[in-house]
Design an enzyme around this catalytic site. Structure first.
Site, PDB file in Angstrom:
ATOM      1  N   ASP A 159       3.763  -0.870   0.971  1.00  0.00           N
ATOM      2  CA  ASP A 159       3.014   0.344   1.283  1.00  0.00           C
ATOM      3  C   ASP A 159       3.019   0.691   2.768  1.00  0.00           C
ATOM      4  OD1 ASP A 159       2.440  -0.339  -1.248  1.00  0.00           O
ATOM      5  OD2 ASP A 159       0.284  -0.391  -1.020  1.00  0.00           O
ATOM      6  N   GLN A 175       1.868  -2.606   4.938  1.00  0.00           N
ATOM      7  CA  GLN A 175       1.472  -3.883   4.381  1.00  0.00           C
ATOM      8  C   GLN A 175       2.429  -4.980   4.864  1.00  0.00           C
ATOM      9  OE1 GLN A 175      -1.345  -3.951   1.428  1.00  0.00           O
ATOM     10  NE2 GLN A 175      -1.601  -2.906   3.377  1.00  0.00           N
ATOM     11  N   TRP A 183       4.744 -12.701  -1.143  1.00  0.00           N
ATOM     12  CA  TRP A 183       3.427 -12.093  -1.313  1.00  0.00           C
ATOM     13  C   TRP A 183       2.327 -13.150  -1.361  1.00  0.00           C
ATOM     14  CZ3 TRP A 183       2.092  -8.693  -6.168  1.00  0.00           C
ATOM     15  CH2 TRP A 183       0.822  -8.133  -6.011  1.00  0.00           C
ATOM     16  N   TRP A 220      -5.580  -4.198   2.477  1.00  0.00           N
ATOM     17  CA  TRP A 220      -4.643  -3.490   1.616  1.00  0.00           C
ATOM     18  C   TRP A 220      -4.487  -2.037   2.049  1.00  0.00           C
ATOM     19  CZ3 TRP A 220      -2.170  -5.983  -2.664  1.00  0.00           C
ATOM     20  CH2 TRP A 220      -2.454  -7.346  -2.738  1.00  0.00           C
ATOM     21  N   SER A 221      -4.084  -1.174   1.138  1.00  0.00           N
ATOM     22  CA  SER A 221      -3.669   0.174   1.525  1.00  0.00           C
ATOM     23  C   SER A 221      -4.815   1.035   2.027  1.00  0.00           C
ATOM     24  CB  SER A 221      -2.990   0.874   0.348  1.00  0.00           C
ATOM     25  OG  SER A 221      -1.778   0.241   0.045  1.00  0.00           O
ATOM     26  N   ASP A 285      -7.298   2.380  -2.250  1.00  0.00           N
ATOM     27  CA  ASP A 285      -6.408   3.382  -1.653  1.00  0.00           C
ATOM     28  C   ASP A 285      -7.133   4.645  -1.198  1.00  0.00           C
ATOM     29  OD1 ASP A 285      -4.540   1.527  -2.530  1.00  0.00           O
ATOM     30  OD2 ASP A 285      -3.997   2.689  -4.295  1.00  0.00           O
ATOM     31  N   GLU A 341      -2.803   5.488  -8.667  1.00  0.00           N
ATOM     32  CA  GLU A 341      -3.069   4.998  -7.321  1.00  0.00           C
ATOM     33  C   GLU A 341      -2.813   6.040  -6.244  1.00  0.00           C
ATOM     34  OE1 GLU A 341      -0.497   1.569  -6.996  1.00  0.00           O
ATOM     35  OE2 GLU A 341      -2.204   0.286  -7.472  1.00  0.00           O
TER      36      GLU A 341
END
Length: 631
Positions: A159, A175, A183, A220-221, A285, A341
């Site tokens: 991302d 990311q 990961w 995260w995003s 998100d 998302e």
């Protein structure tokens, strides 16, 4: 509500076309509160005409996950002036010019063509890192306008996050696992790169790291928003110590630093905790925030509410205290999509209709402006992140998004070759483009079709799945008007090649133009994903004198823009021959009627400086060095 669509990834793009639709959105808010000598292109292909046909491609469309914050603000934001971060939460004492730059490293691509009444689901492919850069020397030295991280791993789906233009610099976050190549090793951080021209990039230290209880399991995003006074803010999803997804905010430690190297995460996070009716792993998100006419900030967040994929809207007066009105309907909801998302809501106008040329503010509204709602649909884990930065604007018809590579890409053009105007390609014609390296190139070609009389009849069912049609009627399948276009990333025997082409069909007394990128023969390597992609181009073939195509090649990336940016298809290809031999390019026609190559120009592209490690000296804006050669 009448919607328009643009082809893009496994994302839904809905363009609000009429004032009533905009009113509905507002009501929802209220409820919430130069010449060269000719190219020697007369050298025809003399090998076997087409290699044996491969097994039929799968008829189902592969999807992609994301991503963020997808591509869509017309290129440049208003310049934000630096301002100190005040103690405590930011305020909204004046209406700011907010927003973020177009996602420079995310691209629209076509297309699955799964239709509903209101929209077409399409597929998007973009990538920030090519694994072959690490594991195969044959792929090293890629142009890599997209970002390639020097160490560690960018999360698949890699991302990109929070692109913005601040104090003369472009910023892109992404990311990133700085602790390992996988990961599951280490927690996710936000990588950070900066650029002066969207082409050459320098890597900085990570901007966000999982060091707090509210993001203990990863940063995260998220997105970026410019606040009053010009201060940027990041909204991002953290997975907290309990494994729940929550929304957090971060501010630059020194807003006067044009590189924004240090970010602080206030202790009052999370600013949006997990709602009671949403599972702990289905709330993420946050989009770029925008201001409503009532002076309240709004942000969209993806969630699954009681099994329904939903785009929730939260509002705030101070960017700190956010609420979701219990009675408010989601901005979008679907029982069929599963988790949806990475929402984005942004304004678009026609090209040249953005006033000072700096692009549109995320909170812009008014006459002549439309809003686009972008959602990412999770169907499979086929993810592709790449790309060439681009601008995006609204077509004059008011319903279609158009896109084109930013002009800064042209600073990478070097050796140039051209084709004599009017070169004819008869049935089965295939002429090689010689004089430029085929692994790093920019090709612009315009085709003129002498007659549409031979166009094949279009089965109405094909309109529902153009990707499947591209597989059934690939470049090797003779047609009436087309297929004609480009063959790229080809081996000397053509057993490996990627075709980008057009084909015209007759339909209800008019004509439909199909554009495809066919990967079915792109590689002989086992286990490589090689689907066809395609979509119908919204253009009147009879009215337009020529049909143009621009294809940019960056080793494994093949990105094509058709009909002046009305269609874009981006793909990744991994031919085995590229490890040991050169790539070839051709123009071809496999239709029964002659096609004229009205114009062709091709350039080799120099390598960009991407994620170099260093200070300001590494942020060099490349200069044009167009070296034309005679053929």
């Amino acid at each position: 509500m009448v919607m328009g669509n643009t082809v893009a990834g496994n994302h839904i793009y809905m363009v609000i076309r009429d004032s009533s639709a905009e009113a509905q959105l507002e009501q929802s808010n209220q409820r919430e509160r130069e010449p060269a000598t000719p190219l020697r292109l007369s050298r025809p292909w003399r090998g076997s005409r087409w290699p044996p046909a491969p097994s039929p491609p799968p008829s189902t469309c592969a999807s992609t996950l994301r991503r963020r914050p997808l591509p869509l603000l017309v290129l440049r934001l208003p310049r934000a002036t630096a301002a100190a971060v005040q103690a405590g939460p930011p305020t909204t004492s004046s209406r700011p010019r907010t927003g973020r730059m177009v996602s420079a490293l995310t691209s629209l691509a076509s297309v699955s063509g799964r239709c509903t009444v209101d929209l077409i689901r399409t597929q998007m492919f973009a990538e920030l890192i090519d694994p072959c850069v690490v594991v195969r020397s044959a792929w090293r030295g890629e142009l890599r306008v997209s970002l390639a991280v020097r160490l560690g791993w960018i999360l698949a789906p890699a991302d990109p996050n929070g692109p913005m233009y601040y104090n003369g610099m472009y910023h892109l976050f992404y990311q990133y696992n700085p602790h390992g190549a996988l990961w599951g090793v280490g927690n996710l951080s936000w990588g950070h790169s900066v650029s002066g021209d969207l082409v050459n990039w320098a890597a900085l230290d990570t901007a966000l790291d999982p060091t707090s209880p509210f993001d203990a399991n990863g940063c995260w995003s998220g997105s970026a928003t410019i606040l009053p006074g010009g201060t940027p803010a990041i909204l991002y999803t953290g997975i907290d110590a309990n494994g729940e997804q929550v929304q957090n905010v971060a501010f630059p430690r020194d807003p006067a630093d044009p590189l924004l190297r240090r970010w602080d995460k206030p202790g009052y996070n999370p600013v949006i905790p997990l709602p009671a009716d949403v599972p702990g792993d289905k709330f993420r998100d946050p989009s770029t925030a925008w201001l409503g006419r009532d002076g309240l900030w709004r942000v969209a967040v993806s969630a699954e509410v009681r099994g329904v994929a939903s785009t929730l809207v939260y509002r705030s007066a101070d960017f700190l205290r956010w609420e979701r009105a219990p009675a408010a309907a989601p901005l979008h909801a679907s029982r069929a999509a599963g988790m949806v998302e990475c929402p984005d809501l942004f304004p678009v106008k026609e090209e040249g209709d953005d006033g000072d040329g700096q692009g549109l503010d995320a909170s812009a509204s008014g006459a002549g402006l439309r809003h686009v709602l972008k959602l990412s649909v999770m169907d499979t884990l086929q993810d592709y992140y790449m790309t060439f930065p681009r601008k995006l604007w609204l077509d004059e018809d008011g319903k279609q998004l158009r896109q084109w590579p930013v002009e800064e890409i042209e600073t990478l053009r070097r050796k140039r070759v051209v084709l004599r105007r009017g070169t004819a390609l008869a049935t089965g014609g295939m002429n090689e483009i010689v004089g430029v390296a085929g692994s790093q190139a920019d090709v612009e070609v315009a085709f003129k079709v002498s007659s549409l009389a031979g166009a094949e009849a279009l089965d109405p069912n094909w309109l529902l799945d153009p990707q499947k049609l591209c597989g059934e009627k690939g470049a090797s399948v003779p047609g009436g008007v087309g297929p004609f276009g480009l063959i790229v990333m080809a081996s000397s025997d053509l057993r490996e090649h990627t075709a980008v082409f057009f084909r015209a069909f007759r339909y209800h007394g008019r004509y439909k133009l199909l554009m495809c990128t066919d990967l079915t023969r792109s590689s002989t390597r086992a286990g490589v994903y090689k689907p066809p992609y395609g979509g119908f181009v919204d253009v009147d073939v009879e009215e337009h004198e020529t049909i143009n195509l621009r294809t940019l090649i960056d080793h494994s990336v093949v990105e094509s823009f058709g009909a002046d940016g009305r269609m874009c298809i981006t793909a990744r290809v991994y031919p085995e021959h590229a490890e040991t031999s050169n790539n070839h390019m051709f123009v071809f026609n496999n239709g029964t009627g002659t096609v004229e190559v009205y114009k062709l120009e091709a350039w080799e592209l120099a390598a960009a400086t991407v994620n170099s490690v260093g200070g300001n000296d590494s942020l060099v804006i490349s200069k044009s060095n167009d070296q034309s050669e005679s053929y």
